[in-house]
Design a protein around this motif. Structure first.
Motif, PDB file in Angstrom:
ATOM      1  N   LYS A 199     -50.745  -4.963  41.903  1.00 57.37           N
ATOM      2  CA  LYS A 199     -50.522  -4.244  43.161  1.00 57.37           C
ATOM      3  C   LYS A 199     -51.368  -2.978  43.214  1.00 57.37           C
ATOM      4  O   LYS A 199     -51.953  -2.650  44.260  1.00 57.37           O
ATOM      5  N   GLU A 200     -51.476  -2.270  42.109  1.00 54.74           N
ATOM      6  CA  GLU A 200     -52.246  -1.032  42.079  1.00 54.74           C
ATOM      7  C   GLU A 200     -53.727  -1.316  42.348  1.00 54.74           C
ATOM      8  O   GLU A 200     -54.392  -0.586  43.101  1.00 54.74           O
ATOM      9  N   GLN A 201     -54.246  -2.354  41.743  1.00 46.29           N
ATOM     10  CA  GLN A 201     -55.647  -2.722  41.969  1.00 46.29           C
ATOM     11  C   GLN A 201     -55.873  -3.149  43.416  1.00 46.29           C
ATOM     12  O   GLN A 201     -56.887  -2.815  44.029  1.00 46.29           O
ATOM     13  N   TYR A 202     -54.917  -3.914  43.958  1.00 48.46           N
ATOM     14  CA  TYR A 202     -55.034  -4.361  45.355  1.00 48.46           C
ATOM     15  C   TYR A 202     -55.006  -3.174  46.301  1.00 48.46           C
ATOM     16  O   TYR A 202     -55.763  -3.133  47.281  1.00 48.46           O
ATOM     17  N   ASP A 203     -54.147  -2.212  46.048  1.00 44.95           N
ATOM     18  CA  ASP A 203     -54.045  -1.034  46.926  1.00 44.95           C
ATOM     19  C   ASP A 203     -55.387  -0.306  47.005  1.00 44.95           C
ATOM     20  O   ASP A 203     -55.830   0.086  48.086  1.00 44.95           O
ATOM     21  N   VAL A 204     -56.040  -0.101  45.858  1.00 43.75           N
ATOM     22  CA  VAL A 204     -57.336   0.585  45.843  1.00 43.75           C
ATOM     23  C   VAL A 204     -58.378  -0.242  46.597  1.00 43.75           C
ATOM     24  O   VAL A 204     -59.120   0.271  47.435  1.00 43.75           O
ATOM     25  N   PHE A 205     -58.419  -1.537  46.303  1.00 43.60           N
ATOM     26  CA  PHE A 205     -59.381  -2.413  46.959  1.00 43.60           C
ATOM     27  C   PHE A 205     -59.160  -2.450  48.470  1.00 43.60           C
ATOM     28  O   PHE A 205     -60.113  -2.324  49.254  1.00 43.60           O
ATOM     29  N   TYR A 206     -57.919  -2.621  48.873  1.00 39.79           N
ATOM     30  CA  TYR A 206     -57.592  -2.727  50.305  1.00 39.79           C
ATOM     31  C   TYR A 206     -58.004  -1.462  51.054  1.00 39.79           C
ATOM     32  O   TYR A 206     -58.626  -1.529  52.129  1.00 39.79           O
ATOM     33  N   ASN A 207     -57.703  -0.310  50.500  1.00 44.84           N
ATOM     34  CA  ASN A 207     -58.035   0.951  51.157  1.00 44.84           C
ATOM     35  C   ASN A 207     -59.545   1.132  51.300  1.00 44.84           C
ATOM     36  O   ASN A 207     -60.034   1.565  52.355  1.00 44.84           O
ATOM     37  N   GLU A 208     -60.291   0.786  50.248  1.00 52.52           N
ATOM     38  CA  GLU A 208     -61.747   0.913  50.313  1.00 52.52           C
ATOM     39  C   GLU A 208     -62.349  -0.099  51.283  1.00 52.52           C
ATOM     40  O   GLU A 208     -63.315   0.199  51.991  1.00 52.52           O
ATOM     41  N   LEU A 209     -61.777  -1.283  51.339  1.00 53.06           N
ATOM     42  CA  LEU A 209     -62.307  -2.328  52.219  1.00 53.06           C
ATOM     43  C   LEU A 209     -62.159  -1.952  53.689  1.00 53.06           C
ATOM     44  O   LEU A 209     -63.111  -2.074  54.469  1.00 53.06           O
ATOM     45  N   ILE A 210     -60.999  -1.496  54.098  1.00 51.97           N
ATOM     46  CA  ILE A 210     -60.788  -1.215  55.525  1.00 51.97           C
ATOM     47  C   ILE A 210     -61.514   0.052  55.973  1.00 51.97           C
ATOM     48  O   ILE A 210     -61.675   0.273  57.180  1.00 51.97           O
ATOM     49  N   ASN A 211     -61.969   0.855  55.011  1.00 50.70           N
ATOM     50  CA  ASN A 211     -62.706   2.071  55.359  1.00 50.70           C
ATOM     51  C   ASN A 211     -64.203   1.976  55.041  1.00 50.70           C
ATOM     52  O   ASN A 211     -64.935   2.956  55.191  1.00 50.70           O
ATOM     53  N   ALA A 212     -64.662   0.806  54.626  1.00 47.88           N
ATOM     54  CA  ALA A 212     -66.062   0.635  54.247  1.00 47.88           C
ATOM     55  C   ALA A 212     -66.960   0.616  55.476  1.00 47.88           C
ATOM     56  O   ALA A 212     -66.528   0.331  56.594  1.00 47.88           O
ATOM     57  N   LYS A 213     -68.242   0.890  55.263  1.00 48.90           N
ATOM     58  CA  LYS A 213     -69.212   0.985  56.348  1.00 48.90           C
ATOM     59  C   LYS A 213     -69.783  -0.381  56.686  1.00 48.90           C
ATOM     60  O   LYS A 213     -70.295  -1.097  55.832  1.00 48.90           O
TER      61      LYS A 213
END
Length: 466
Positions: A199-213
């Motif tokens: 879950k911790e890894q997914y949270d980091v990935f998800y946040n970076e993905l939806i804010n990526a350029k």
């Protein structure tokens, strides 16, 4: 015989010019059809041929890079595109970049003044019914000609939108984290690699993905801005993620039926990679069609456990791109299986990139000319990058859906034994093998150009292969 042999080439882009010039050098009369200056595609603005509409870079010159090897092969064979590139080169470090205006002018002058080439200006709206023809009309083929092509290929065999997930070099995946398994144990377990997430890894990935350029759209892709959110079958993974925190976990990152062998339990989320070719050198990230910039793809997807150091044979893309379902339609010389007098070249065949389009144009042009002359076809083996591309286009991978591909070492025939010294040594060994094949088996086609730095037989690499 030479004076009677004639072919038609439609389109004076990179592939069309290469096809026309390659055929003309063999003594065949070529009619080259170009709709400019009477009509322009949304991407083209000048009257010159082989107009570079995106970057002025032709990418790496290093033969330990697949596109660098492809350049060396084409240079050895007398490619007009490569001759122009080295004649109009501008400083770009280890890459080959050109002055795009001088590059186009060089090719235009060579084409227009070749005694075997006649340029016919005006739009071609349908495939000629007689004679030998090479279609090299590009990814923005006009609507009328696209309809004519569709009649030959069947409507479902022609695509107008390229939505592809990234393809990863298997040798760079950390298999201490990623594991082989098919969902619920069905099928061949080596068909899929799985990257489990906490879950911790997914949270980091998800946040970076939806804010990526996201990548900026070209002018001719503006009309697709809204489409990127409505094509459910090829929705960008970042847009899917924006619909909600759990959307990916119930979609392409569904973990059920894929227990992590380290824990014996399903992970919080799992990214699957599917085998892209029978050799198992390439895997695509399932469901990860994306419109992110290449830099953001490397950064964000590098957060996936097991892919931290992944090298990509191809990044994900989404853009307008008229291309064929080539494995069902084309041979490895880019001719149609059902209509041997009809050849295709360029991005329409499913190759991606300037040099890749040039390569397809060369193969199609040479073989169209040899057909006109009554000679046997020339096929390049998979041990060369030219041949590997042609074979990929005609055979595809093992995926059910064909996707365009650029030059890479994942499609080239591997050695029987593992090459010592790491990936660079392996790639250099591929290059040495390829150039030797070009020199020994295709020397009768080789032409040493004054402006080429990659003359036949002059590629010397110190490689300890085995």
């Amino acid at each position: 015989m030479c004076n009677e042999a004639k072919i038609k080439v439609i389109g004076a882009g990179l592939a069309g010019c290469e096809a026309a010039y390659a055929a003309a050098r063999l003594g065949v009369k070529v009619e080259l059809y170009e709709m400019k200056p009477h009509k322009y595609s949304p991407a083209h603005h000048t009257n010159g041929y082989a107009e570079l509409v995106c970057s002025n870079s032709l990418r790496s010159n290093d033969t330990s890079n697949a596109v660098g090897l492809l350049k060396a092969e084409l240079s050895s064979l007398g490619s007009i595109i490569m001759e122009a590139a080295y004649a109009t080169e501008v400083p770009a470090g280890s890459a080959l970049a050109v002055n795009r205006d001088l590059f186009s002018e060089f090719i235009t002058e060579k084409i227009k003044n070749h005694p075997n080439i006649t340029v016919i200006e005006g739009e071609v709206t349908e495939i000629p019914q007689e004679g030998i023809c090479v279609i090299a009309s590009g990814p923005l083929t006009s609507e009328a000609l696209a309809e004519s092509i569709s009649a030959y290929t069947g409507g479902g065999e022609l695509h107008f939108f390229d939505a592809a997930a990234p393809i990863v070099d298997f040798s760079t995946v950390n298999t201490e984290v990623a594991f082989f398994a098919s969902r619920w144990g069905k099928g061949n377990p080596e068909d899929y690699l799985n990257c489990p997430m906490t879950k911790e890894q997914y949270d980091v990935f998800y946040n970076e993905l939806i804010n990526a350029k996201a990548a900026s759209l070209k002018a001719f892709d503006k009309e697709l801005q809204e489409d990127l959110t409505v094509f459910e079958g090829c929705m960008p993974v970042e847009i899917m993620a924006s619909r909600g925190y759990d959307t990916l976990r119930f979609g392409p990152m569904k973990p059920v039926g894929l227990p992590d062998p380290r824990t014996g339990e399903d992970a919080f989320a799992t990214v699957q990679l599917r085998r892209e070719n029978k050799e198992g050198t390439m895997y695509n990230i399932v469901g990860f069609q994306t419109h992110l910039t290449f830099g953001e793809q490397k950064r964000v997807f590098g957060l996936i456990p097991g892919l931290q150091n992944a090298v990509y044979f191809r990044y994900g893309v989404m853009h307008r791109n008229t291309y064929m379902n080539s494995p069902n339609l084309l041979t490895n010389i880019y001719s149609m299986r059902e209509y041997p007098n009809l050849f295709f070249a360029g991005q329409m065949t499913g190759v991606e990139g300037y040099i890749e389009s040039t390569s397809s144009g060369y193969v199609a042009g040479v073989n169209a000319a040899r057909l006109a002359l009554g000679d046997e076809y020339i096929t390049f083996p998979k041990e060369t990058e030219i041949g590997a591309l042609a074979n990929y286009v005609s055979e595809g991978g093992i995926s059910s859906s064909f996707q365009p591909m650029n030059a890479n070492f994942g499609i080239i025939a591997p050695f029987d034994k593992k090459v010592k010294g790491g990936k660079r040594n392996r790639n250099e060994a591929y290059a040495v093998r390829s150039i030797e094949i070009i020199k020994n088996d295709f020397g009768f086609l080789c032409v040493n150009n004054e402006n080429s730095r990659c003359k036949c037989g002059q590629l010397i690499l110190e490689v300890s292969a085995f």
